[in-house]
Design a protein around this motif. Structure first.
Motif, mmCIF file in Angstrom:
data_model
loop_
_atom_site.group_PDB
_atom_site.id
_atom_site.type_symbol
_atom_site.label_atom_id
_atom_site.label_comp_id
_atom_site.label_asym_id
_atom_site.label_seq_id
_atom_site.Cartn_x
_atom_site.Cartn_y
_atom_site.Cartn_z
ATOM 1 N N LEU A 81 50.828 47.382 45.600
ATOM 2 C CA LEU A 81 50.017 46.867 46.703
ATOM 3 C C LEU A 81 50.375 45.426 47.066
ATOM 4 C CD1 LEU A 81 46.571 48.370 45.658
ATOM 5 C CD2 LEU A 81 47.973 49.081 47.608
ATOM 6 N N GLY A 82 51.382 44.871 46.392
ATOM 7 C CA GLY A 82 51.893 43.567 46.787
ATOM 8 C C GLY A 82 51.338 42.390 46.034
ATOM 9 N N ALA A 83 50.497 42.622 45.001
ATOM 10 C CA ALA A 83 49.930 41.520 44.226
ATOM 11 C C ALA A 83 50.909 41.070 43.143
ATOM 12 C CB ALA A 83 48.612 41.936 43.595
ATOM 13 N N GLN A 84 50.709 39.860 42.670
ATOM 14 C CA GLN A 84 51.399 39.385 41.477
ATOM 15 C C GLN A 84 50.541 39.724 40.262
ATOM 16 O OE1 GLN A 84 54.568 37.853 41.737
ATOM 17 N NE2 GLN A 84 54.273 38.667 43.792
ATOM 18 N N LEU A 85 51.190 39.857 39.101
ATOM 19 C CA LEU A 85 50.505 40.385 37.926
ATOM 20 C C LEU A 85 50.738 39.483 36.721
ATOM 21 C CD1 LEU A 85 48.925 42.927 36.848
ATOM 22 C CD2 LEU A 85 51.152 43.832 36.170
ATOM 23 N N ILE A 86 49.659 39.202 35.988
ATOM 24 C CA ILE A 86 49.742 38.515 34.704
ATOM 25 C C ILE A 86 49.053 39.395 33.674
ATOM 26 C CG2 ILE A 86 49.126 36.472 33.372
ATOM 27 C CD1 ILE A 86 49.022 34.893 35.948
ATOM 28 N N ALA A 87 49.762 39.725 32.605
ATOM 29 C CA ALA A 87 49.224 40.619 31.584
ATOM 30 C C ALA A 87 48.913 39.838 30.317
ATOM 31 C CB ALA A 87 50.215 41.736 31.282
ATOM 32 N N TYR A 88 47.700 40.024 29.788
ATOM 33 C CA TYR A 88 47.271 39.399 28.544
ATOM 34 C C TYR A 88 47.030 40.486 27.500
ATOM 35 C CZ TYR A 88 45.997 35.718 31.905
ATOM 36 O OH TYR A 88 46.011 34.791 32.917
ATOM 37 N N GLY A 89 47.572 40.270 26.316
ATOM 38 C CA GLY A 89 47.302 41.155 25.197
ATOM 39 C C GLY A 89 46.164 40.630 24.346
ATOM 40 N N PRO A 90 45.819 41.341 23.274
ATOM 41 C CA PRO A 90 44.637 40.978 22.473
ATOM 42 C C PRO A 90 44.772 39.653 21.732
ATOM 43 C CG PRO A 90 45.865 42.760 21.443
ATOM 44 C CD PRO A 90 46.451 42.580 22.809
ATOM 45 N N LYS A 91 45.991 39.115 21.588
ATOM 46 C CA LYS A 91 46.176 37.869 20.842
ATOM 47 C C LYS A 91 46.628 36.713 21.737
ATOM 48 C CE LYS A 91 47.344 40.279 16.548
ATOM 49 N NZ LYS A 91 48.342 40.443 15.457
ATOM 50 N N ASP A 92 46.561 36.899 23.046
ATOM 51 C CA ASP A 92 47.159 35.915 23.948
ATOM 52 C C ASP A 92 46.230 34.789 24.364
ATOM 53 O OD1 ASP A 92 49.528 37.282 23.912
ATOM 54 O OD2 ASP A 92 49.201 38.332 25.813
ATOM 55 N N LEU A 93 44.932 34.999 24.341
ATOM 56 C CA LEU A 93 43.997 34.025 24.894
ATOM 57 C C LEU A 93 43.293 33.253 23.782
ATOM 58 C CD1 LEU A 93 42.449 36.156 27.788
ATOM 59 C CD2 LEU A 93 44.360 34.539 27.887
ATOM 60 N N GLN A 94 42.692 32.124 24.163
ATOM 61 C CA GLN A 94 42.100 31.232 23.183
ATOM 62 C C GLN A 94 40.797 31.760 22.581
ATOM 63 O OE1 GLN A 94 43.539 28.871 21.844
ATOM 64 N NE2 GLN A 94 44.989 27.903 23.241
ATOM 65 N N GLU A 95 40.366 32.923 23.018
ATOM 66 C CA GLU A 95 39.262 33.573 22.310
ATOM 67 C C GLU A 95 39.588 33.730 20.825
ATOM 68 O OE1 GLU A 95 36.688 36.515 24.965
ATOM 69 O OE2 GLU A 95 38.758 37.167 24.778
ATOM 70 N N ASN A 96 40.876 33.870 20.530
ATOM 71 C CA ASN A 96 41.305 34.040 19.147
ATOM 72 C C ASN A 96 41.148 32.769 18.313
ATOM 73 O OD1 ASN A 96 42.589 36.867 18.835
ATOM 74 N ND2 ASN A 96 43.378 36.136 20.789
ATOM 75 N N THR A 97 40.945 31.627 18.968
ATOM 76 C CA THR A 97 40.728 30.382 18.239
ATOM 77 C C THR A 97 39.282 29.917 18.338
ATOM 78 O OG1 THR A 97 41.332 28.976 20.130
ATOM 79 C CG2 THR A 97 43.114 29.697 18.670
ATOM 80 N N GLY A 98 38.419 30.762 18.883
ATOM 81 C CA GLY A 98 37.007 30.451 18.901
ATOM 82 C C GLY A 98 36.403 30.167 20.254
#
Length: 325
Positions: free
Chosen positions: A84-101
């Motif tokens: 549909l023409g959008a750009q895409l960013i994919a995050y896995g379960p260990k990619d975001l700072q939720e993993n550091t609190g």
């Protein structure tokens, strides 16, 4: 019926442009009847190849965040965004700072300052996604939580419409756990006049009471039927679709070590399909042949499970158009 080609709304994070209310798909219960009908209809149009791909989402940036495993949903939304023409960013379960609190609320608040939409699968309830959506700076799509799988509901109704040719008066026998897929069916099919959803769920593994009540309210308002029993006796004499799901729902465990014995009578086998001679077979996949379904049923001529999987893409395209275009 709602329009699916409304003008592009500027991103709310741009301080030089006015903010606008965002659309979110967190539960099918949040949709009006017309919104649900529009999404299913648009998905079926994509399935028929009736929608030109003209970069409807050009200039948009979509994030996908999957904490638990996903084959069909993650691929479907990724491909849909790109087509549909959008750009895409994919995050896995260990990619975001939720993993550091960092809290999910803070993570979502920051992502909303940069993304136009977030497609998220978590192992928690939808309340977490509601707290993110409350900032109203990006559209949030529930790609499955423990309590509901709303995009699966859009997919399933689109596949049913394609296979049978109607949703009004459709008769579905669902066999297995009252999980998030069953919840989505109960909140969606019951809004089509004359539709029947017969759920046969193992004792102790039925629909959550709130979802059952809401589905029965929809059924009463639309002249539909939602019936749940915890045995396999007295099945409806005629159904159009027999549907089952994996007994071990993705991202969940069962406290009872003997649960498979409780589920065993609810296997979809050749004998059950013989009792429903006019029915096609559906499964949301992944499947465990020999558990919830016999291999001969899943791989047989009456199975549309893999065509159903293809509708994940069409449903994702309809959802992204509606919530981001």
């Amino acid at each position: 019926m709602p329009q699916t080609s409304s003008p592009v709304v500027p991103h709310a994070a741009d301080p030089s442009r006015p903010a606008a209310a965002r659309r979110h798909l967190l539960s099918l219960a949040d949709l009006s009847d017309d919104e649900l009908y529009a999404l299913v209809h648009r998905s079926s149009e994509h399935a028929r190849g009736a929608v030109p791909l003209t970069g409807q989402l050009g200039g948009r940036v979509v994030g996908t965040y999957f904490r638990t495993t996903s084959t069909r949903t993650r691929t479907a939304f990724s491909v849909a965004a790109l087509r549909l023409g959008a750009q895409l960013i994919a995050y896995g379960p260990k990619d975001l700072q939720e993993n550091t609190g960092e809290t999910a609320d803070d993570t979502g608040r920051v992502l909303g300052l940069m993304l136009d939409g977030l497609v998220a699968r978590t192992s928690a309830s939808a309340q977490e996604l509601r707290s993110i959506a409350a900032w109203d700076t990006m559209s949030v799509v529930n790609a499955m939580t423990e309590d509901e799988h709303p995009t699966q509901g859009v997919t399933d109704l689109s596949a049913m419409l394609t296979a049978v040719g109607r949703l009004e008066g459709l008769r579905v026998l669902y066999v297995g756990e009252g999980n998030n897929t069953a919840v989505a069916l109960a909140l969606a099919l019951t809004r089509y006049p004359g539709a029947e959803l017969h759920l046969r769920t193992p004792p102790g593994y039925g629909l959550p009471p709130a979802a059952l009540r809401r589905g029965q309210e929809y059924a009463a308002a639309h002249g539909a039927v939602l019936d749940e029993q915890h045995h396999m006796d007295g099945l409806p004499p005629q159904v159009d679709i027999v549907y089952t799901t994996r007994w071990q729902t993705t991202g969940t465990t069962k406290p009872d070590p003997e649960w498979r014995q409780v589920f065993r009578p609810f296997q979809v086998d050749a004998a059950l399909m013989d009792r429903c001679p006019a029915a096609v077979f559906m499964h949301d996949l992944p499947a465990h042949r020999g558990e919830e379904v016999e291999a001969g049923v899943l791989d047989g001529d009456r199975s549309i499970a893999f065509q159903q999987a293809a509708h994940k893409l069409y449903g994702a395209m309809a959802v992204l158009e509606w919530y981001l275009a």
